[in-house]
Design a protein around this motif. Structure first.
Motif, short mmCIF file in Angstrom:
data_model
loop_
_atom_site.label_atom_id
_atom_site.label_comp_id
_atom_site.label_asym_id
_atom_site.label_seq_id
_atom_site.Cartn_x
_atom_site.Cartn_y
_atom_site.Cartn_z
N SER A 200 -5.46 -5.28 -6.47
CA SER A 200 -4.59 -4.16 -6.83
C SER A 200 -4.47 -3.16 -5.68
N ARG A 203 -1.56 -4.39 -2.81
CA ARG A 203 -0.14 -4.47 -3.15
C ARG A 203 0.63 -3.30 -2.57
N ALA A 204 1.64 -3.62 -1.73
CA ALA A 204 2.52 -2.62 -1.11
C ALA A 204 1.79 -1.70 -0.14
N VAL A 205 0.67 -2.19 0.41
CA VAL A 205 -0.12 -1.36 1.32
C VAL A 205 0.70 -0.96 2.55
N ASP A 206 1.71 -1.78 2.87
CA ASP A 206 2.51 -1.54 4.07
C ASP A 206 3.55 -0.44 3.85
N VAL A 207 3.88 -0.12 2.59
CA VAL A 207 4.92 0.88 2.35
C VAL A 207 4.42 2.09 1.56
N ASN A 208 3.23 1.98 0.96
CA ASN A 208 2.74 3.04 0.09
C ASN A 208 1.61 3.81 0.79
N ARG A 209 1.83 5.10 1.03
CA ARG A 209 0.86 5.89 1.81
C ARG A 209 -0.48 6.01 1.12
N GLU A 210 -0.46 6.19 -0.21
CA GLU A 210 -1.73 6.34 -0.93
C GLU A 210 -2.54 5.04 -0.88
N THR A 211 -1.84 3.93 -1.12
CA THR A 211 -2.52 2.63 -1.07
C THR A 211 -3.13 2.39 0.31
N GLU A 239 1.65 -7.21 4.44
CA GLU A 239 0.29 -6.84 4.01
C GLU A 239 -0.74 -7.38 5.00
#
Ligand code: C2E
Ligand code: CA
Ligand code: CA
Ligand code: CA
Length: 275
Positions: A200, A203-211, A239
């Motif tokens: 979890s 997921r989207a670590v490349d576009v989501n700043r919090e992740t 990713e």
């Protein structure tokens, strides 16, 4: 279907009774699934992010039920834990995977999931030792994946068992890191060799700043503690590129290989033939 007023009982009870029957039949079938040869093990590659080479495999259990077809492990593992049949099932998985890994030409790692029930059962450390002796697998090639929820039942006992297993040279990985409620103190209290960060968080670590911030923090934590980090559930090359840029050690996921029969991966387990 919607239930209104007094109709609820008339409708609900037969459904509930059917669910209980269904559950009982699953419990029964699970107790006999090993001897009936209904289980098989699939293998998913684990990769070093910097070199892109396969460093090991995670063993994942599959149950082919004669009438129901494939039953997912997220459904049958919890049932087998409640009834105790996980003990026989888990022992079968451990024996099969160690025997399989011992047959590979390359000394790759094999990661095996261990349930809380197995970890707390008397004689688990002895079982691990016996299987290593019988299969002649080098202990350093075995990694046991344990979720932190497996530790809470009886932390003192879990710690004693993990220490004995670790003393054999077997590695211990914390599985699903970040999904429990006390990951940090558990990392300090138990002798883990690796952090497997739950899928979890990728997921989207490349576009989501919090992740991305959370992933960087876990990688920093691993560096600080001297523990390698494996990112689970990598599905996209973006990713994977993020993990490379952030010096994550290892990765696993559909992008790198779906779980499959070991025959699908022979090029990784065999030495290359002479040049
Ligand atoms: P887990 O240990 O966290 O295993 C990873 C799960 O993620 C596997 O599901 C795997 O197929 C799936 N996965 C791998 N890569 C990706 C990806 O890129 N995207 C997505 N969406 N999923 C991915 P699976 O095989 O269905 O197993 C589910 C869970 O069942 C496992 O979670 C583990 O907790 C349990 N399990 C499986 N085999 C065993 C076993 O032999 N013993 C025990 N005790 N538990 C097992
Ligand atoms: Ca796992
Ligand atoms: Ca996991
Ligand atoms: Ca899981």
């Amino acid at each position: 279907a919607k239930n209104h007023g007094r109709g609820v009982h008339r409708f609900f009870e037969p459904v509930l009774a059917a669910q209980i029957r269904d559950r009982r039949s699953l419990e029964h079938d699970l107790r006999h699934a090993v001897e009936r040869g209904e289980f098989r093990i699939v293998y998913q590659p684990q990769m070093a992010v910097d070199s892109g080479t396969v460093v090991g495999f995670e063993a994942l259990l599959r149950w082919q039920h004669p009438e129901r077809g494939a039953v997912p492990p997220d459904l049958f593992i919890p049932i087998s834990e409640e009834t105790g049949s996980i003990l026989g099932i888990g022992e079968w998985v451990l024996r099969e995977t160690c025997r399989e890994a011992a047959s590979w030409e390359k000394p790759l790692r094999i990661a095996v999931n261990v349930s809380a029930v197995q970890l707390h059962a008397p004689g688990f450390a002895e079982l691990v030792h016996e299987v290593l002796v019988v299969t002649d697998l080098s202990p350093a090639r075995l990694e046991l994946e344990i979720t932190e929820t497996a530790l809470v039942r009886d932390p003192v006992r879990a710690l004693a068992t993990l220490r004995r297993i670790k003393a054999m040279g077997v590695r211990i990985a914390m599985d699903d890191f970040g999904t429990g409620y006390s990951s940090l103190s558990n990392l300090r209290a138990f002798p883990f060799d690796k952090i497997k960060i739950d899928r979890s968080f990728i997921r989207a670590v490349d576009v989501n700043r919090e992740t991305a911030a959370i992933m960087r923090a876990v990688l920093g934590l691993g560096r600080g503690l001297g523990l390698p980090v494996l990112a689970e559930g990598v599905e996209t090359s973006a990713e994977l590129a993020f993990l490379g840029a952030e010096n994550c050690h290892e990765a696993q996921g559909y992008l790198l290989g779906r779980p499959g029969p070991i025959a699908h991966f022979v090029e990784h387990t065999r030495e290359a033939q002479g040049a």
